[in-house]
Design an enzyme around this catalytic site. Structure first.
Site, PDB file in Angstrom:
ATOM      1  N   ASP A 118       0.847  -1.189   0.000  1.00  0.00           N
ATOM      2  CA  ASP A 118       0.000   0.000   0.000  1.00  0.00           C
ATOM      3  C   ASP A 118       0.878   1.233   0.000  1.00  0.00           C
ATOM      4  O   ASP A 118       1.985   1.219   0.562  1.00  0.00           O
ATOM      5  CB  ASP A 118      -0.911   0.018   1.233  1.00  0.00           C
ATOM      6  CG  ASP A 118      -2.061  -0.978   1.141  1.00  0.00           C
ATOM      7  OD1 ASP A 118      -2.461  -1.323   0.017  1.00  0.00           O
ATOM      8  OD2 ASP A 118      -2.552  -1.389   2.197  1.00  0.00           O
ATOM      9  N   ASP A 137      -7.262  -1.412  -4.426  1.00  0.00           N
ATOM     10  CA  ASP A 137      -8.368  -1.168  -3.499  1.00  0.00           C
ATOM     11  C   ASP A 137      -9.391  -0.216  -4.119  1.00  0.00           C
ATOM     12  O   ASP A 137     -10.596  -0.398  -3.964  1.00  0.00           O
ATOM     13  CB  ASP A 137      -7.861  -0.587  -2.182  1.00  0.00           C
ATOM     14  CG  ASP A 137      -6.947  -1.537  -1.423  1.00  0.00           C
ATOM     15  OD1 ASP A 137      -7.056  -2.759  -1.622  1.00  0.00           O
ATOM     16  OD2 ASP A 137      -6.130  -1.043  -0.629  1.00  0.00           O
TER      17      ASP A 137
END
Length: 156
Positions: A118, A137
């Protein structure tokens, strides 16, 4: 081929996700320190997500990793089955492709690293958001939202 849009949207989402992670994590080396893009609105901040979206249900066990891979693959198969049982609009096929491509991007991370890479952090208006996420995401969320909102409910 009726499902060509699903394939291309999925491939694009997958490649955009993987290329962005490679560039930000390995080339820009965000793990060495945060990168202010448009602070505080957009900051690149390194994260290792061992849970699901936005760091929920964190688990460090290898079993949790494989369960999450299995759940992601089951969701991809479920979306494919659902889209074959209805008469999907082009928008539904596009959204299904985004969801599947994003999910597979995160699966590849779990296979390669044991966690999902991330790097996106967004804050605004005096609210400091501690969570990091990635483009997969975003694709998963947008794809799922689009499928729910624009399901035409017509069986094939």
């Amino acid at each position: 081929m009726r499902y060509r849009l699903l394939l291309w949207a999925g491939l694009a989402a997958f490649l955009i996700d993987q290329i962005s992670k490679y560039l930000v994590v390995h080339v820009m080396r965000v793990a060495d320190g945060e990168i202010d893009v448009l602070p505080p609105l957009l900051v690149f901040k390194y994260g290792e997500n061992r849970g699901i979206n936005f760091g929920l249900f964190q688990g460090n066990s290898d079993a949790a990793r494989w369960v999450l891979i299995g759940v992601s693959l089951a969701i991809c198969i479920g979306v494919l089955i659902w889209l074959r049982r209805v008469t999907p609009s082009k928008f539904m096929l596009f959204c299904g492709g985004l969801l599947i491509g994003g999910a597979l991007g995160n699966v590849v991370d779990r296979l390669l690293y044991g966690y999902v890479l991330d790097f996106l952090n967004m804050s605004c208006c005096g609210i400091n958001n501690p969570f990091v996420f990635n483009l997969a995401d975003v694709f998963i969320f947008a794809g799922a939202l689009g499928l729910v909102l624009f399901d035409n409910k017509k069986p094939s």
